[in-house]
Design a protein around this motif. Structure first.
Motif, mmCIF file in Angstrom:
data_model
loop_
_atom_site.group_PDB
_atom_site.id
_atom_site.type_symbol
_atom_site.label_atom_id
_atom_site.label_comp_id
_atom_site.label_asym_id
_atom_site.label_seq_id
_atom_site.Cartn_x
_atom_site.Cartn_y
_atom_site.Cartn_z
ATOM 1 N N PHE A 28 0.779 -0.800 -0.252
ATOM 2 C CA PHE A 28 -0.596 -0.196 0.143
ATOM 3 C C PHE A 28 1.108 1.582 -0.259
ATOM 4 N N LEU A 29 2.044 1.362 0.879
ATOM 5 C CA LEU A 29 2.356 2.191 1.048
ATOM 6 C C LEU A 29 3.466 2.633 -0.273
ATOM 7 N N ALA A 30 3.569 1.064 -0.816
ATOM 8 C CA ALA A 30 4.619 1.485 -2.017
ATOM 9 C C ALA A 30 4.030 2.404 -2.851
ATOM 10 N N LEU A 31 2.520 2.030 -2.873
ATOM 11 C CA LEU A 31 1.855 2.833 -3.959
ATOM 12 C C LEU A 31 1.656 4.528 -4.024
ATOM 13 N N LEU A 32 1.860 5.013 -3.274
ATOM 14 C CA LEU A 32 1.869 6.214 -2.801
ATOM 15 C C LEU A 32 2.757 6.976 -2.743
ATOM 16 N N GLY A 71 -11.666 4.590 -14.051
ATOM 17 C CA GLY A 71 -11.046 3.554 -13.158
ATOM 18 C C GLY A 71 -10.869 4.593 -11.649
ATOM 19 N N ARG A 72 -10.636 5.881 -11.882
ATOM 20 C CA ARG A 72 -10.284 6.940 -10.557
ATOM 21 C C ARG A 72 -11.455 7.596 -9.725
ATOM 22 N N ASP A 95 -0.213 10.185 -10.184
ATOM 23 C CA ASP A 95 0.716 11.659 -10.654
ATOM 24 C C ASP A 95 1.023 10.585 -11.811
ATOM 25 N N GLU A 96 2.244 11.082 -12.300
ATOM 26 C CA GLU A 96 2.233 11.246 -13.918
ATOM 27 C C GLU A 96 3.052 9.676 -14.015
ATOM 28 N N ALA A 101 -1.055 10.400 -5.326
ATOM 29 C CA ALA A 101 -0.951 11.326 -4.919
ATOM 30 C C ALA A 101 -2.076 12.081 -3.792
ATOM 31 N N ARG A 102 -3.224 11.462 -3.842
ATOM 32 C CA ARG A 102 -4.003 12.125 -3.638
ATOM 33 C C ARG A 102 -4.880 10.767 -3.619
ATOM 34 N N PHE A 103 -6.198 10.730 -2.069
ATOM 35 C CA PHE A 103 -7.561 9.723 -2.396
ATOM 36 C C PHE A 103 -8.305 10.213 -2.130
#
Length: 108
Positions: A28-32, A71-72, A95-96, A101-103
């Motif tokens: 999870f943290l790796a996705l942020l 899908g966002r 992000d690119e 970047a935010r949920f």
């Protein structure tokens, strides 16, 4: 009808849902993104504290009913040991680099 996690359109969102459901904090943290932020019911929250309380220490689980915005944006049944099950909305800014970047989440 629930959408299978593997069929979610956006790769970052798909990985987010998979990490939540697998109770995999590291994934999870790796996705942020490094400076990722979040809001719950319209209020900005401390990301680390929120995910620990609402997801990882309380066995959070998402079942997605609908997706939009490529899908966002999701409508999902979310449950955890603290609050039980509720209908929720989720929206994601990716992000690119493909990291979240935010949920934002809240009751739907």
């Amino acid at each position: 009808m629930t959408i299978q996690t593997t069929r979610l359109s956006d790769p970052a969102v798909r990985a987010f849902v998979a990490a939540v459901n697998a109770h995999d904090r590291e994934a999870f943290l790796a996705l942020l993104a490094p400076d990722a932020t979040m809001a719950d019911d319209g209020n900005d929250r401390d990301l680390a504290q929120w995910i620990d309380q609402e997801i990882f220490s309380s066995n959070g689980h998402l079942e997605v009913d609908n997706e939009s915005n490529g899908g966002r944006a999701l409508i999902a049944r979310y449950r955890n040991d603290t609050w039980g099950e509720m209908r929720t909305r989720w929206s994601f800014t990716v992000d690119e680099d493909g990291r979240i970047a935010r949920f934002e989440t809240g009751q739907a």
